[in-house]
Design a protein around this motif. Structure first.
Motif, PDB file in Angstrom:
ATOM      1  N   LEU A 252       0.836  -1.201   0.000  1.00 42.87           N
ATOM      2  CA  LEU A 252       0.000   0.000   0.000  1.00 42.87           C
ATOM      3  C   LEU A 252       0.871   1.252   0.000  1.00 42.87           C
ATOM      4  CD1 LEU A 252      -2.691  -1.178   2.532  1.00 42.87           C
ATOM      5  CD2 LEU A 252      -3.150  -0.412   0.211  1.00 42.87           C
ATOM      6  N   VAL A 256       1.277   4.398  -2.566  1.00 48.87           N
ATOM      7  CA  VAL A 256       1.211   5.809  -2.154  1.00 48.87           C
ATOM      8  C   VAL A 256       2.388   6.562  -2.766  1.00 48.87           C
ATOM      9  CG1 VAL A 256       1.424   7.390  -0.214  1.00 48.87           C
ATOM     10  CG2 VAL A 256      -0.027   5.361  -0.011  1.00 48.87           C
TER      11      VAL A 256
ATOM     12  N   LEU B  19      -1.025  -1.403  10.601  1.00 44.71           N
ATOM     13  CA  LEU B  19      -0.182  -1.019   9.468  1.00 44.71           C
ATOM     14  C   LEU B  19      -0.987  -0.968   8.171  1.00 44.71           C
ATOM     15  CD1 LEU B  19       2.896  -3.244  10.325  1.00 44.71           C
ATOM     16  CD2 LEU B  19       2.762  -0.767  10.503  1.00 44.71           C
ATOM     17  N   VAL B  20      -1.825  -1.991   7.998  1.00 47.94           N
ATOM     18  CA  VAL B  20      -2.609  -2.036   6.764  1.00 47.94           C
ATOM     19  C   VAL B  20      -3.619  -0.898   6.741  1.00 47.94           C
ATOM     20  CG1 VAL B  20      -4.217  -3.428   5.407  1.00 47.94           C
ATOM     21  CG2 VAL B  20      -2.292  -4.518   6.552  1.00 47.94           C
ATOM     22  N   GLY B  23      -1.848   2.250   5.870  1.00 45.46           N
ATOM     23  CA  GLY B  23      -1.444   2.248   4.464  1.00 45.46           C
ATOM     24  C   GLY B  23      -2.620   2.527   3.541  1.00 45.46           C
ATOM     25  N   LEU B  24      -3.749   1.884   3.851  1.00 41.74           N
ATOM     26  CA  LEU B  24      -4.928   2.053   3.012  1.00 41.74           C
ATOM     27  C   LEU B  24      -5.411   3.507   3.075  1.00 41.74           C
ATOM     28  CD1 LEU B  24      -6.530   0.310   1.187  1.00 41.74           C
ATOM     29  CD2 LEU B  24      -7.812  -0.575   3.132  1.00 41.74           C
ATOM     30  N   SER B  26      -3.621   6.135   3.703  1.00 37.72           N
ATOM     31  CA  SER B  26      -2.680   6.971   2.941  1.00 37.72           C
ATOM     32  C   SER B  26      -2.948   6.856   1.455  1.00 37.72           C
ATOM     33  CB  SER B  26      -1.237   6.553   3.212  1.00 37.72           C
ATOM     34  OG  SER B  26      -0.969   6.534   4.572  1.00 37.72           O
ATOM     35  N   LEU B  27      -3.134   5.624   0.990  1.00 31.24           N
ATOM     36  CA  LEU B  27      -3.295   5.410  -0.441  1.00 31.24           C
ATOM     37  C   LEU B  27      -4.556   6.095  -0.951  1.00 31.24           C
ATOM     38  CD1 LEU B  27      -2.181   4.148  -2.958  1.00 31.24           C
ATOM     39  CD2 LEU B  27      -3.443   2.061  -2.430  1.00 31.24           C
ATOM     40  N   VAL B  30      -4.069   9.854  -0.944  1.00 34.04           N
ATOM     41  CA  VAL B  30      -3.193  10.380  -1.991  1.00 34.04           C
ATOM     42  C   VAL B  30      -3.821  10.232  -3.384  1.00 34.04           C
ATOM     43  CG1 VAL B  30      -1.765   8.463  -2.820  1.00 34.04           C
ATOM     44  CG2 VAL B  30      -0.686  10.622  -2.184  1.00 34.04           C
ATOM     45  N   SER B  31      -4.857   9.395  -3.491  1.00 35.51           N
ATOM     46  CA  SER B  31      -5.483   9.204  -4.799  1.00 35.51           C
ATOM     47  C   SER B  31      -6.249  10.439  -5.233  1.00 35.51           C
ATOM     48  CB  SER B  31      -6.443   8.017  -4.744  1.00 35.51           C
ATOM     49  OG  SER B  31      -7.617   8.388  -4.027  1.00 35.51           O
ATOM     50  N   GLY B  32      -6.687  11.206  -4.229  1.00 36.54           N
ATOM     51  CA  GLY B  32      -7.456  12.401  -4.559  1.00 36.54           C
ATOM     52  C   GLY B  32      -8.892  12.098  -4.952  1.00 36.54           C
ATOM     53  N   LYS B 116      -6.707  -8.990  -0.582  1.00 34.97           N
ATOM     54  CA  LYS B 116      -5.805  -8.077   0.112  1.00 34.97           C
ATOM     55  C   LYS B 116      -4.471  -7.988  -0.622  1.00 34.97           C
ATOM     56  CE  LYS B 116      -5.977  -7.226   4.837  1.00 34.97           C
ATOM     57  NZ  LYS B 116      -5.971  -7.709   6.200  1.00 34.97           N
ATOM     58  N   VAL B 119      -4.713  -5.193  -2.961  1.00 40.24           N
ATOM     59  CA  VAL B 119      -5.376  -3.967  -2.522  1.00 40.24           C
ATOM     60  C   VAL B 119      -4.504  -2.732  -2.779  1.00 40.24           C
ATOM     61  CG1 VAL B 119      -4.555  -3.882  -0.132  1.00 40.24           C
ATOM     62  CG2 VAL B 119      -6.903  -3.166  -0.667  1.00 40.24           C
ATOM     63  N   HIS B 120      -3.210  -2.985  -2.957  1.00 42.09           N
ATOM     64  CA  HIS B 120      -2.342  -1.844  -3.217  1.00 42.09           C
ATOM     65  C   HIS B 120      -2.410  -1.384  -4.676  1.00 42.09           C
ATOM     66  CE1 HIS B 120       0.304  -4.731  -5.140  1.00 42.09           C
ATOM     67  NE2 HIS B 120       0.202  -5.471  -4.056  1.00 42.09           N
ATOM     68  N   ASP B 121      -3.108  -2.162  -5.481  1.00 47.05           N
ATOM     69  CA  ASP B 121      -3.284  -1.768  -6.879  1.00 47.05           C
ATOM     70  C   ASP B 121      -4.367  -0.708  -6.929  1.00 47.05           C
ATOM     71  OD1 ASP B 121      -3.783  -3.668  -9.962  1.00 47.05           O
ATOM     72  OD2 ASP B 121      -4.042  -1.519  -9.529  1.00 47.05           O
ATOM     73  N   LEU B 122      -3.931   0.548  -6.975  1.00 49.66           N
ATOM     74  CA  LEU B 122      -4.867   1.653  -6.800  1.00 49.66           C
ATOM     75  C   LEU B 122      -5.930   1.659  -7.892  1.00 49.66           C
ATOM     76  CD1 LEU B 122      -5.687   4.080  -5.181  1.00 49.66           C
ATOM     77  CD2 LEU B 122      -4.081   5.464  -6.501  1.00 49.66           C
ATOM     78  N   ASP B 123      -5.497   1.371  -9.133  1.00 51.55           N
ATOM     79  CA  ASP B 123      -6.465   1.392 -10.238  1.00 51.55           C
ATOM     80  C   ASP B 123      -7.594   0.408  -9.986  1.00 51.55           C
ATOM     81  OD1 ASP B 123      -3.744   1.770 -12.584  1.00 51.55           O
ATOM     82  OD2 ASP B 123      -4.997   3.271 -11.566  1.00 51.55           O
TER      83      ASP B 123
END
Lengths: 444, 234
Positions: A252, A256, B19-20, B23-24, B26-27, B30-32, B116, B119-123
């Protein structure tokens, strides 16, 4: 000793008193025979000179010699030939005496039954039946000889007091002899029965002990399997809760950073720094997880190095004494390491903050590795300590290697866990029989 | 309830691992595109935050306090009753088809199921969020893969009869993709995609021409029922 099956003789050496008892009887029988010969000669000399008396005396003497010859095989511990000779002698005496002195038939009946009674403890069942058969036949023949004939006429010629004296003297005597023999046989059987029962008891106790040992082994094995599964679950949980989540968070945060790179590069740079820190933390996490599972130091360098690093973490309180301890087979090193760390954890949990702990490892006897974890903390009840799951698993581990472990604790004084495991000697030879652990002074 | 692209989507997050969760947040920040109104770490907290903030979308983990079993799925069901227009994206550690069915079972509209691991794949995350906000659905193609592979392992099932290409189309179908986007990602013509879909539906015995939602649900239901036929006690 079970009763001998028919056809095989009981082993005389199993009842070592046998030949000696028979020897005594042969001598007694011979003495009686000799006495009767002397009596007959005396009567001939003083009261009544008859050639028949001399003949009877001669025949009885000859039979007496046959009887005495039974002593020879007895000296070599062979009872069956002795019994044969004894039997033949007695039957011969019975027949000869009655043939000549028909009045003596009551005495002769006893004499002819004697061999059957004597033979009971010494011969097989089949042989005993033979003796019995012959004895009965001789006894019957003797009665017939006594009542139905009188070739010699001795009975008519001899003075009545002689006949009476002989009968009154010898019949009760012979009867007593037979009774005594029967009682001796009964005592013999009783002894055999008792030793058989005692052997049975021993066997049953051994079986019970064995069954107990099997049960304990089964339980121990189940415990070991359960402990292994529990360990696996713990590891899976630790990995899942720790490393997996850290990696998800890292992913994640990297995403970012990717966005930040586009919109705000300065922020991206500091975010990357933070990420580096996260990775270091994740590595430390994994390292300590691995250490908790199986320390690399134990595999690479052995017990002393692995325990040394554990002790170093808390150097003010924990001391390691392990002079001259080298490498050992991995299962031995693992058992000693995990027992010591388990004991150290218990000390940390229960001994109190003031307590100091000493871990000692020693290789005093070849083939055996000893370990001891002793603290001077608050201690607790030894029996409670022994029932604890941690100690039970220590015992399982150590027991699987043919060793032993015990814990002794005194409230206010401290706790000592002491154990020993069997290990291979440097030349690979097996260890000698185990030294006592519990209670024995540990020479360290 | 359309999504207004200029205004950020309002979201409430539920994840018990610190932590997760951070992170989520933040992501998404930051995506706006998404504004995180609340980050919760348990089921009760989540339900309360939904009442308080009235978000457009909920993102939730499955295993959380108080029970650490299937709290996220319970949330999806409860919110279906209390907030029928609210979209829920369920994030799961495991590619578990029965969980997916539980989430989509009482209606797939406004529901998504992603792994999960991804999940870091923002798209992808944004696609799932937008899909549920629009009342649609989204299922991670890995789930479909797992189901299809499970079918193949057991040797039974009509998905055996699918060609590799048809399996790919099926996987894309389950993510709620339109025919056009399937054609794009597989680099074939839209016509070819339609043919494949017809063939798939025929082979699987499904009726043709339903809406995207029903397609997803139908596919999953079919695969799931086959799986539970062959694997007792799933």
């Amino acid at each position: 000793m079970s009763p001998a099956p028919s056809g095989t003789a009981p082993d005389a050496t199993v009842d070592p008193a046998g030949p000696a008892r028979l020897r005594t009887f042969v001598l007694a029988d011979a003495a009686l025979t000799g006495a009767s010969v002397v009596f007959m000669l005396g009567v001939w000399a003083t009261v009544f000179r008859s050639g028949w008396l001399l003949m009877v005396a001669l025949m009885v003497s000859v039979s007496g010699c046959v009887m005495l010859s039974a002593l020879a095989p007895l000296r070599r511990q062979r009872v069956e030939p002795a019994v044969v000779r004894l039997a033949v002698a007695n039957w011969a005496i019975a027949i000869a005496a009655t043939a000549v002195a028909t009045f003596a038939w009551p005495i002769a009946v006893f004499a002819s039954l004697l061999p059957a009674v004597v033979s009971v403890p010494y011969v097989s069942r089949r042989a005993f039946h033979r003796y019995l058969g012959v004895s009965l036949a001789v006894a019957t023949g003797v009665v017939a000889l006594g009542l139905l004939q009188d070739v010699t006429g001795l009975t008519g010629e001899a003075p009545v007091w002689v006949l009476e004296a002989v009968t009154i003297t010898f019949v009760p005597g012979m009867a007593l002899l037979l009774i005594e023999l029967s009682l001796a046989n009964r005592a013999h059987l009783q002894r055999m029965l008792e030793s058989s029962l005692a052997a049975n008891d021993d066997l049953r106790r051994s079986e019970e002990a064995l069954a107990d040992a099997v049960d304990e082994l089964r339980a121990s094995r189940a415990r070991v399997v359960a402990a292994t599964d529990e360990e696996r679950r713990r590891i899976a949980r630790d990995l899942h809760d720790g490393s997996q989540q850290r990696l998800a968070a890292l992913g994640l945060n990297l995403s970012v950073v990717r966005e930040l790179v586009r919109r705000s590069p300065d922020d991206a740079a500091s975010a990357l720094e933070e990420l580096r820190g996260s990775i270091t933390e994740a590595q430390a996490d994994l390292r300590s997880l691995v250490h908790g599972i199986y320390p690399p130091a134990l595999t690479e360098h052995g017990i002393v190095a692995a325990l040394g690093s554990v002790a170093a973490v808390d150097a003010g309180r924990v001391r390691l004494v392990a002079n001259g301890v080298g490498r050992h087979p991995p299962d031995v090193e693992a058992a000693v390491y995990f027992c010591c760390t388990e004991a150290l954890q218990n000390a940390a949990k229960h001994a109190g903050p003031e307590a100091s702990v000493t871990v000692t490892i020693a290789e005093r006897e070849p083939g055996w590795l000893r370990f001891e974890v002793e603290d001077d903390g608050c201690g607790f009840d030894s029996d409670t300590a022994r029932r604890g799951a941690g100690f039970v698993s220590m015992r399982d581990r150590v027991g699987a290697l043919g060793g032993d472990v015990d814990v002794v604790s005194t409230p206010e004084k401290g706790t000592r866990v002491r154990g020993v495991v069997r290990t291979a000697s440097p030349d690979g030879s097996a260890a000698p029989a185990g030294p006592e652990v519990a209670g024995a002074q540990l020479p360290l | 309830m359309g999504s207004d692209m200029d205004e950020p989507l309002r979201a409430v997050l539920a994840e018990d691992n610190l932590l997760v969760r951070q992170g989520l947040c933040s992501l998404l920040a930051v995506s706006g595109v998404v504004e995180v109104l609340a980050a919760c770490s348990s089921l009760p907290e989540l339900l309360e935050a939904v009442e308080t903030h009235r978000p457009d979308v909920v993102l939730t983990d499955i295993r959380m306090p108080p029970g650490f079993s299937d709290e996220g799925i319970q949330a999806a069901r409860l919110l279906r009753q209390s907030h029928p227009d609210l979209g829920v994206v369920v994030i799961s550690q495991f590619a578990d088809a029965s969980y997916a069915m539980a989430v989509l079972g009482d209606g797939s509209s406004g529901r998504a199921y992603i792994l999960k691991d991804r999940v870091h794949d923002l798209d992808r995350l944004l696609r799932a969020i937008r899909a549920v906000v629009a009342g649609g659905s989204f299922v991670d193609e890995e789930i479909v893969d797992v189901l299809v592979r499970a079918q193949g392992r057991l040797g039974e099932g009509p998905t055996d009869t699918l060609t590799d290409r048809e399996r790919e189309v099926l996987a894309q179908l389950a993510t709620g993709a339109s025919n056009a986007s399937i054609a794009d990602s597989l680099e074939v013509s839209a016509h070819a995609v339609e043919k494949h879909i017809t063939s798939i539906f025929t082979k699987l015995g499904l009726s043709g021409g339903p809406t995207v939602n029903r397609r997803v649900l139908a596919v999953l239901a079919h695969l799931q029922s086959n799986e539970s036929d062959n694997e007792p006690g799933t």
